[in-house]
Design an enzyme around this catalytic site. Structure first.
Site, mmCIF file in Angstrom:
data_model
loop_
_atom_site.group_PDB
_atom_site.id
_atom_site.type_symbol
_atom_site.label_atom_id
_atom_site.label_comp_id
_atom_site.label_asym_id
_atom_site.label_seq_id
_atom_site.Cartn_x
_atom_site.Cartn_y
_atom_site.Cartn_z
ATOM 1 N N GLU A 92 0.845 -1.566 0.074
ATOM 2 C CA GLU A 92 -0.176 -0.261 0.178
ATOM 3 C C GLU A 92 0.584 1.002 -0.137
ATOM 4 O OE1 GLU A 92 -4.318 -1.224 1.953
ATOM 5 O OE2 GLU A 92 -2.848 -0.604 3.789
ATOM 6 N N CYS A 111 4.265 9.092 -0.178
ATOM 7 C CA CYS A 111 3.926 8.229 0.955
ATOM 8 C C CYS A 111 4.252 6.481 1.076
ATOM 9 C CB CYS A 111 3.618 7.641 2.572
ATOM 10 S SG CYS A 111 3.990 6.614 3.743
ATOM 11 N N CYS A 118 7.827 -6.213 6.949
ATOM 12 C CA CYS A 118 8.853 -5.861 7.063
ATOM 13 C C CYS A 118 9.121 -6.913 8.425
ATOM 14 C CB CYS A 118 8.601 -4.696 8.300
ATOM 15 S SG CYS A 118 9.714 -3.751 8.299
ATOM 16 N N CYS A 122 7.923 -4.109 14.949
ATOM 17 C CA CYS A 122 7.354 -3.913 16.470
ATOM 18 C C CYS A 122 5.711 -3.927 16.513
ATOM 19 C CB CYS A 122 7.008 -2.364 15.702
ATOM 20 S SG CYS A 122 8.884 -1.347 15.122
ATOM 21 N N CYS A 125 3.211 -2.080 14.986
ATOM 22 C CA CYS A 125 2.416 -2.128 13.992
ATOM 23 C C CYS A 125 1.895 -2.736 13.134
ATOM 24 C CB CYS A 125 4.189 -0.849 12.908
ATOM 25 S SG CYS A 125 4.261 -0.758 11.780
ATOM 26 N N GLY A 198 7.610 -1.148 5.292
ATOM 27 C CA GLY A 198 9.111 -2.064 5.179
ATOM 28 C C GLY A 198 9.550 -0.841 5.796
ATOM 29 N N GLU A 199 10.960 -1.278 5.937
ATOM 30 C CA GLU A 199 12.360 -0.428 6.626
ATOM 31 C C GLU A 199 12.775 -0.625 5.366
ATOM 32 O OE1 GLU A 199 13.586 0.356 9.514
ATOM 33 O OE2 GLU A 199 15.093 1.101 8.086
ATOM 34 N N SER A 230 12.528 7.246 6.676
ATOM 35 C CA SER A 230 12.719 6.837 8.357
ATOM 36 C C SER A 230 12.698 6.037 8.441
ATOM 37 C CB SER A 230 11.079 7.143 8.077
ATOM 38 O OG SER A 230 10.326 6.629 9.396
ATOM 39 N N SER A 253 11.980 6.386 14.419
ATOM 40 C CA SER A 253 11.767 6.044 15.234
ATOM 41 C C SER A 253 12.129 5.767 16.108
ATOM 42 C CB SER A 253 10.548 5.028 14.024
ATOM 43 O OG SER A 253 10.527 5.009 12.692
ATOM 44 N N LEU A 254 11.508 6.603 17.506
ATOM 45 C CA LEU A 254 12.631 6.882 18.520
ATOM 46 C C LEU A 254 11.272 6.073 19.496
ATOM 47 C CD1 LEU A 254 15.747 7.142 19.877
ATOM 48 C CD2 LEU A 254 14.081 9.401 20.560
ATOM 49 N N ASN A 329 -1.499 5.300 16.659
ATOM 50 C CA ASN A 329 -2.619 4.953 15.840
ATOM 51 C C ASN A 329 -3.406 3.383 16.237
ATOM 52 O OD1 ASN A 329 -3.502 6.522 13.866
ATOM 53 N ND2 ASN A 329 -1.540 6.333 12.714
ATOM 54 N N CYS A 372 0.140 5.927 9.570
ATOM 55 C CA CYS A 372 1.209 4.996 10.378
ATOM 56 C C CYS A 372 0.981 4.006 10.659
ATOM 57 C CB CYS A 372 2.193 6.446 10.961
ATOM 58 S SG CYS A 372 2.418 8.219 10.093
HETATM 59 N N1 SAH Z 1 10.676 1.428 8.593
HETATM 60 C C1 SAH Z 1 10.550 2.259 8.728
HETATM 61 C C2 SAH Z 1 9.694 3.089 7.915
HETATM 62 C C3 SAH Z 1 7.964 2.536 8.300
HETATM 63 S S1 SAH Z 1 7.410 2.900 9.362
HETATM 64 C C4 SAH Z 1 10.122 2.767 10.204
HETATM 65 O O1 SAH Z 1 10.118 2.507 11.277
HETATM 66 O O2 SAH Z 1 10.823 4.460 10.165
HETATM 67 C C5 SAH Z 1 6.536 4.617 9.485
HETATM 68 C C6 SAH Z 1 6.294 5.247 10.970
HETATM 69 O O3 SAH Z 1 4.875 4.944 11.430
HETATM 70 C C7 SAH Z 1 7.016 4.624 11.869
HETATM 71 O O4 SAH Z 1 7.872 5.915 12.413
HETATM 72 C C8 SAH Z 1 6.655 3.925 13.033
HETATM 73 O O5 SAH Z 1 6.907 3.590 14.048
HETATM 74 C C9 SAH Z 1 5.475 4.113 12.676
HETATM 75 N N2 SAH Z 1 4.382 3.368 13.416
HETATM 76 C C10 SAH Z 1 3.965 2.555 13.450
HETATM 77 N N3 SAH Z 1 2.558 1.710 13.967
HETATM 78 C C11 SAH Z 1 2.296 2.918 14.367
HETATM 79 C C12 SAH Z 1 0.752 3.244 15.167
HETATM 80 N N4 SAH Z 1 0.261 2.226 15.360
HETATM 81 N N5 SAH Z 1 0.771 4.634 15.627
HETATM 82 C C13 SAH Z 1 2.196 5.451 15.158
HETATM 83 N N6 SAH Z 1 2.918 5.180 14.772
HETATM 84 C C14 SAH Z 1 3.353 3.714 13.895
#
Ligand code: SAH
Length: 384
Positions: A92, A111, A118, A122, A125, A198-199, A230, A253-254, A329, A372
């Site tokens: 997507e 985006c 991925c 996490c 996600c 994806g990363e 990102s 993504s901290l 989210n 996100c």
């Molecule tokens: N893998 C990369 C890029 C894809 S995710 C990364 O992690 O940065 C894009 C962003 O969405 C990241 O900051 C991720 O942590 C965030 N994200 C994933 N799930 C989310 C959620 N449920 N709510 C808010 N942000 C989320």
């Protein structure tokens, strides 16, 4: 397999055209059609001789992603597209309009996804939950961008905006015909973020080639500052990115200020803990002059206490960076619920008081699950 035209260099394309008995300026014409967003096939390139169009289609592949489903958010400002890849897998992508602040113009951002699925997992996600399927090719990343460009040119995106928010200034008209397509295309699409499924830094070479393609004056001509990668924080790849010629924006993504909490949220933190990640981000800034952005999604009772805000300020002390707060989210996991407004406000004011530059970003397109962490593949059966 026929070569992918989007992955061909200019000279490879010129050679192909020459091998078909045509002058090399045909290569420029083809690129203009592609990157102006005006063609979806060689057949559409109406200023090429018919025989050339046919032979190009026989000798190369142009677009391989098939849009299967499109959803537009209720405000008309986010559109999500589900694409089927050639091998039946799916990804997507999203297109978002950010309305202009007083100073600037609207931003129109794609985006894009860099992998199907991925591998980082996490737990909050949706993409992470489905696991890894495969890396995307460079051409498959560029195609996502080009699809939205083509939609913009057709006027479809403008209709979304105008219909949904009647009060706002009208979106610019779709660019005119084939005359000056690339500058016009650049207005239709101002930013690309590698933040979909994806990363990106785990698919380094292909992402790098996509950045080069988007940056090229024969491609979209996007500035380095218009592109953001990102990452979950793969330290060696951040170091490598810092040494590239094109200095793109970096988002990390901290989501936590201590290893204990971050290990839970971003499992790769066990391999690259904060004591390695933060210095790598500082080095990125030193090497490129680009201030990294730290993404921090707030989950209720997990990482959103005022105490954690102070820890975050301590972690980033003396670092000219920016924190993007976002209310998490909703995801299927019961453990990770969006922070409630009261906790969000308390976290943000604590952060601001301790002098950390931050913004609270509104998640976009959550009503169509384009926010996100809400993008995912689906098992597809093509009808017909
Ligand atoms: N893998 C990369 C890029 C894809 S995710 C990364 O992690 O940065 C894009 C962003 O969405 C990241 O900051 C991720 O942590 C965030 N994200 C994933 N799930 C989310 C959620 N449920 N709510 C808010 N942000 C989320």
């Amino acid at each position: 397999m026929k070569p992918r035209i989007l992955e061909s260099s200019y000279s490879e394309l010129a050679d192909l055209v020459a091998s078909l008995g045509e002058p090399h300026y045909r290569a420029d014409q083809i690129l203009k059609w592609i990157w102006g967003g005006a063609a979806r096939s060689f057949e559409d390139m109406t200023d090429l001789p018919q025989s050339l169009r046919r032979r190009l289609a026989e000798s190369g592949r142009l677009f391989t992603l098939e849009p299967l489903e499109e959803r537009v958010s209720s405000d008309g400002l986010t559109r999500k597209v589900l694409f089927q890849l050639e091998d039946g897998k799916s990804i997507e992508s999203a297109y978002m309009v950010y309305e202009a602040t007083q100073s600037g113009r609207d931003r129109r951002t794609v985006c894009l996804s860099t992998q199907a699925g991925c591998s980082i997992r996490c737990p909050f996600c949706a993409t992470g939950q489905q696991g890894f399927e495969r890396h995307l090719r460079t051409g498959e990343m560029l195609e996502q961008v080009l699809y939205f460009l083509w939609l913009a040119r057709s006027g479809a995106l403008r209709k979304d905006e105008d219909r949904a928010t009647p009060g706002r200034p009208k979106a610019p008209p779709p660019p005119p015909g084939n005359g000056a397509p690339i500058p016009a295309a650049r207005r239709a699409l101002t930013n690309v973020v590698f933040m979909g499924m994806g990363e990106p830094l785990a698919n380094y070479q292909a992402v790098k080639a996509a950045i080069i393609g988007l940056h090229s004056s024969r491609g979209l001509g996007l500035g380095a500052r218009q592109m953001t990668v990102s990452t979950v924080g793969l330290v060696p790849q951040i170091q490598r990115l810092a040494r590239e010629d094109i200095h793109v924006e970096l988002a990390v993504s901290l989501h936590a200020a201590t290893d204990r909490v971050r290990n839970l949220l971003v499992p790769v933190n066990r391999r690259y803990p904060l004591a390695r990640l933060i210095p790598a981000c500082r080095d990125y800034f030193e090497a490129t002059g680009r201030r990294p952005t730290f993404e921090y999604a707030l989950f209720n009772g997990v990482n959103d206490s005022p105490d954690q805000a102070r820890q975050l300020a301590g972690l980033l002390a003396g670092f000219a960076c920016h924190v993007n707060l976002i209310v998490g989210n909703p995801t299927p996991s019961r453990q990770f619920r969006p922070s409630v407004p009261r906790r969000v406000a308390a976290f943000q004011s604590e952060l601001t008081e301790t002098g950390v530059s931050n913004t609270l970003r509104q998640s976009r397109g959550a009503d169509i699950e384009a926010g996100c962490g809400q993008l995912r593949s689906r098992s597809l059966r093509k009808s017909g």
